[in-house]
Design a protein around this motif. Structure first.
Motif, PDB file in Angstrom:
ATOM      1  N   PHE A  31      -2.720  24.761   4.139  1.00 14.05           N
ATOM      2  CA  PHE A  31      -1.609  25.147   4.760  1.00 14.05           C
ATOM      3  C   PHE A  31      -0.367  24.425   4.733  1.00 14.05           C
ATOM      4  CE2 PHE A  31      -5.262  27.067   6.964  1.00 14.05           C
ATOM      5  CZ  PHE A  31      -5.113  28.333   6.601  1.00 14.05           C
ATOM      6  N   PRO A  32       0.581  24.760   3.636  1.00 17.53           N
ATOM      7  CA  PRO A  32       1.751  23.713   3.370  1.00 17.53           C
ATOM      8  C   PRO A  32       2.393  23.642   4.688  1.00 17.53           C
ATOM      9  CG  PRO A  32       1.660  25.601   1.872  1.00 17.53           C
ATOM     10  CD  PRO A  32       0.479  25.961   2.798  1.00 17.53           C
ATOM     11  N   CYS A  33       2.971  22.289   4.587  1.00 17.49           N
ATOM     12  CA  CYS A  33       3.474  21.874   6.113  1.00 17.49           C
ATOM     13  C   CYS A  33       4.531  20.789   5.668  1.00 17.49           C
ATOM     14  CB  CYS A  33       2.543  21.309   7.115  1.00 17.49           C
ATOM     15  SG  CYS A  33       3.103  20.767   8.644  1.00 17.49           S
ATOM     16  N   ASP A  34       5.621  20.590   6.097  1.00 18.50           N
ATOM     17  CA  ASP A  34       6.498  19.634   6.034  1.00 18.50           C
ATOM     18  C   ASP A  34       6.255  18.297   6.768  1.00 18.50           C
ATOM     19  OD1 ASP A  34       7.563  20.316   8.327  1.00 18.50           O
ATOM     20  OD2 ASP A  34       9.695  20.616   7.339  1.00 18.50           O
ATOM     21  N   GLY A  35       5.068  18.297   7.516  1.00 24.02           N
ATOM     22  CA  GLY A  35       4.788  17.153   8.323  1.00 24.02           C
ATOM     23  C   GLY A  35       3.297  16.959   8.222  1.00 24.02           C
ATOM     24  N   GLY A  46       2.023  33.235   5.158  1.00 21.15           N
ATOM     25  CA  GLY A  46       3.574  33.795   5.079  1.00 21.15           C
ATOM     26  C   GLY A  46       4.200  33.942   6.256  1.00 21.15           C
ATOM     27  N   ILE A  47       3.535  33.201   7.233  1.00 22.54           N
ATOM     28  CA  ILE A  47       4.444  33.166   8.704  1.00 22.54           C
ATOM     29  C   ILE A  47       4.674  31.638   8.809  1.00 22.54           C
ATOM     30  CG2 ILE A  47       4.225  33.662  10.849  1.00 22.54           C
ATOM     31  CD1 ILE A  47       2.003  35.922  10.369  1.00 22.54           C
ATOM     32  N   ASN A  48       5.849  31.288   9.086  1.00 23.04           N
ATOM     33  CA  ASN A  48       6.229  29.901   9.487  1.00 23.04           C
ATOM     34  C   ASN A  48       5.983  29.797  10.910  1.00 23.04           C
ATOM     35  OD1 ASN A  48       6.830  29.053   6.720  1.00 23.04           O
ATOM     36  ND2 ASN A  48       8.805  29.782   7.029  1.00 23.04           N
ATOM     37  N   LEU A  49       5.267  28.732  11.097  1.00 27.72           N
ATOM     38  CA  LEU A  49       5.143  28.335  12.735  1.00 27.72           C
ATOM     39  C   LEU A  49       6.058  26.825  12.768  1.00 27.72           C
ATOM     40  CD1 LEU A  49       1.216  28.463  13.003  1.00 27.72           C
ATOM     41  CD2 LEU A  49       2.913  30.133  13.596  1.00 27.72           C
ATOM     42  N   ALA A  69      -8.565  26.040  14.352  1.00 22.64           N
ATOM     43  CA  ALA A  69      -7.414  25.547  15.436  1.00 22.64           C
ATOM     44  C   ALA A  69      -7.248  24.174  15.063  1.00 22.64           C
ATOM     45  CB  ALA A  69      -8.253  25.249  16.855  1.00 22.64           C
ATOM     46  N   GLY A  70      -5.977  23.667  15.034  1.00 24.47           N
ATOM     47  CA  GLY A  70      -5.563  22.355  14.508  1.00 24.47           C
ATOM     48  C   GLY A  70      -4.394  22.077  15.261  1.00 24.47           C
ATOM     49  N   GLU A  71      -3.496  20.915  14.490  1.00 23.84           N
ATOM     50  CA  GLU A  71      -2.444  20.296  15.033  1.00 23.84           C
ATOM     51  C   GLU A  71      -1.720  20.226  13.862  1.00 23.84           C
ATOM     52  OE1 GLU A  71      -1.245  15.761  16.476  1.00 23.84           O
ATOM     53  OE2 GLU A  71      -2.989  16.331  15.810  1.00 23.84           O
ATOM     54  N   PHE A  72      -0.183  20.865  14.157  1.00 27.96           N
ATOM     55  CA  PHE A  72       0.752  20.548  13.047  1.00 27.96           C
ATOM     56  C   PHE A  72       2.362  20.034  13.453  1.00 27.96           C
ATOM     57  CE2 PHE A  72       1.972  24.436  15.002  1.00 27.96           C
ATOM     58  CZ  PHE A  72       3.456  24.519  14.526  1.00 27.96           C
ATOM     59  N   GLU A  73       3.116  19.305  12.596  1.00 22.74           N
ATOM     60  CA  GLU A  73       4.179  18.929  12.842  1.00 22.74           C
ATOM     61  C   GLU A  73       5.289  19.844  12.224  1.00 22.74           C
ATOM     62  OE1 GLU A  73       4.297  14.907  11.499  1.00 22.74           O
ATOM     63  OE2 GLU A  73       3.708  14.026  13.302  1.00 22.74           O
ATOM     64  N   ASN A  74       6.525  19.842  12.540  1.00 21.29           N
ATOM     65  CA  ASN A  74       7.695  20.508  12.149  1.00 21.29           C
ATOM     66  C   ASN A  74       7.350  21.747  11.830  1.00 21.29           C
ATOM     67  OD1 ASN A  74       8.898  18.003  12.238  1.00 21.29           O
ATOM     68  ND2 ASN A  74       7.991  17.317  10.113  1.00 21.29           N
ATOM     69  N   VAL A  75       7.170  22.441  10.438  1.00 25.54           N
ATOM     70  CA  VAL A  75       7.278  23.722  10.039  1.00 25.54           C
ATOM     71  C   VAL A  75       5.873  23.979   9.229  1.00 25.54           C
ATOM     72  CG1 VAL A  75       8.091  25.940   8.901  1.00 25.54           C
ATOM     73  CG2 VAL A  75       9.448  24.363  10.543  1.00 25.54           C
ATOM     74  N   MET A  76       4.911  24.823   9.710  1.00 28.47           N
ATOM     75  CA  MET A  76       3.787  24.873   8.875  1.00 28.47           C
ATOM     76  C   MET A  76       3.695  26.461   8.427  1.00 28.47           C
ATOM     77  SD  MET A  76      -0.112  24.044   9.579  1.00 28.47           S
ATOM     78  CE  MET A  76      -0.599  25.642  10.724  1.00 28.47           C
ATOM     79  N   ASN A  77       3.218  26.777   7.025  1.00 31.13           N
ATOM     80  CA  ASN A  77       3.168  28.188   6.690  1.00 31.13           C
ATOM     81  C   ASN A  77       1.916  28.671   6.554  1.00 31.13           C
ATOM     82  OD1 ASN A  77       2.678  30.259   4.376  1.00 31.13           O
ATOM     83  ND2 ASN A  77       4.943  30.301   5.069  1.00 31.13           N
ATOM     84  N   VAL A  78       1.379  29.764   7.304  1.00 29.25           N
ATOM     85  CA  VAL A  78       0.130  30.175   7.434  1.00 29.25           C
ATOM     86  C   VAL A  78       0.212  31.508   7.100  1.00 29.25           C
ATOM     87  CG1 VAL A  78      -1.731  30.734   9.113  1.00 29.25           C
ATOM     88  CG2 VAL A  78      -0.239  28.770   9.398  1.00 29.25           C
TER      89      VAL A  78
END
Length: 181
Positions: free
Chosen positions: A136-140, A169-172, A158-167
């Motif tokens: 899942f592409p993420c800028d962090g 087609g939806i940006n979290l 379930a996991g962890e992400f920083e900044n913006v992550m695309n799942v």
């Protein structure tokens, strides 16, 4: 005993629908599966996936990643295996496909071009054949720590992400340093 002279870890253990044991974990440099006549070579911190019968006799063992960690593991209703983890910046998801006699059956190397660590999901058939890979592409930083499947075969993570992550087609967007999903 299985493993090598450096640190080796089992991260998750589960059973398939036939009562066979599936292990996912990490090793440093070399992990030996003597019964298979196989030494998995990671050249540093690497992940492995292995399947054993109820008595501890191995079916197969695979390198999964070069430069990263494994975290989650589940078996779907069709006995296919889903695993998750994290690959370091510009690391590789790589697996070696070895049969129970240690014979190389082919493999695949998927390079991740990211600016940080990337979480991944990978699926294998019950005989250990590689099926699919997804990150899942993420800028962090992002990691997938847990993975489960329901009776219909749907996969949940379930996991962890920083900044913006695309799942899908939806940006979290994270609210701060890092967030959960």
């Amino acid at each position: 005993a299985r493993g090598g002279i450096a640190d080796d870890y089992v991260q998750e253990v589960t059973f398939d629908n036939d009562g066979n044991l599936i292990l996912i974990g990490d090793f440093s440099d070399v992990a030996n599966f003597a019964e298979l006549g196989v030494s998995l070579n990671g050249g540093g911190l690497s992940g492995f996936l292995a399947k054993f019968d109820w008595s501890g006799n191995p079916f197969w063992a695979k390198n999964l990643i070069l430069g990263g960690f494994t975290y989650g593991l589940c078996v779907r209703a069709d006995n296919s295996i889903i695993c998750s983890g994290l690959v370091y910046f510009n690391g590789n998801f790589e697996y070696s496909n070895l049969d129970q006699f240690g014979n190389e059956l082919g493999g695949q190397n998927i390079s991740l071009q990211s600016t940080s660590e990337d979480g991944f999901l990978a699926s294998f058939s019950s005989d250990g054949t590689f099926q699919n890979f997804k990150n899942f592409p993420c800028d962090g930083y992002d990691a997938i720590y847990s993975v489960i499947s329901d009776a219909a075969g749907n996969v949940y993570v379930a996991g962890e992400f920083e900044n913006v992550m695309n799942v899908g087609g939806i940006n979290l967007s994270s609210s701060g340093s890092s967030d959960i999903y």
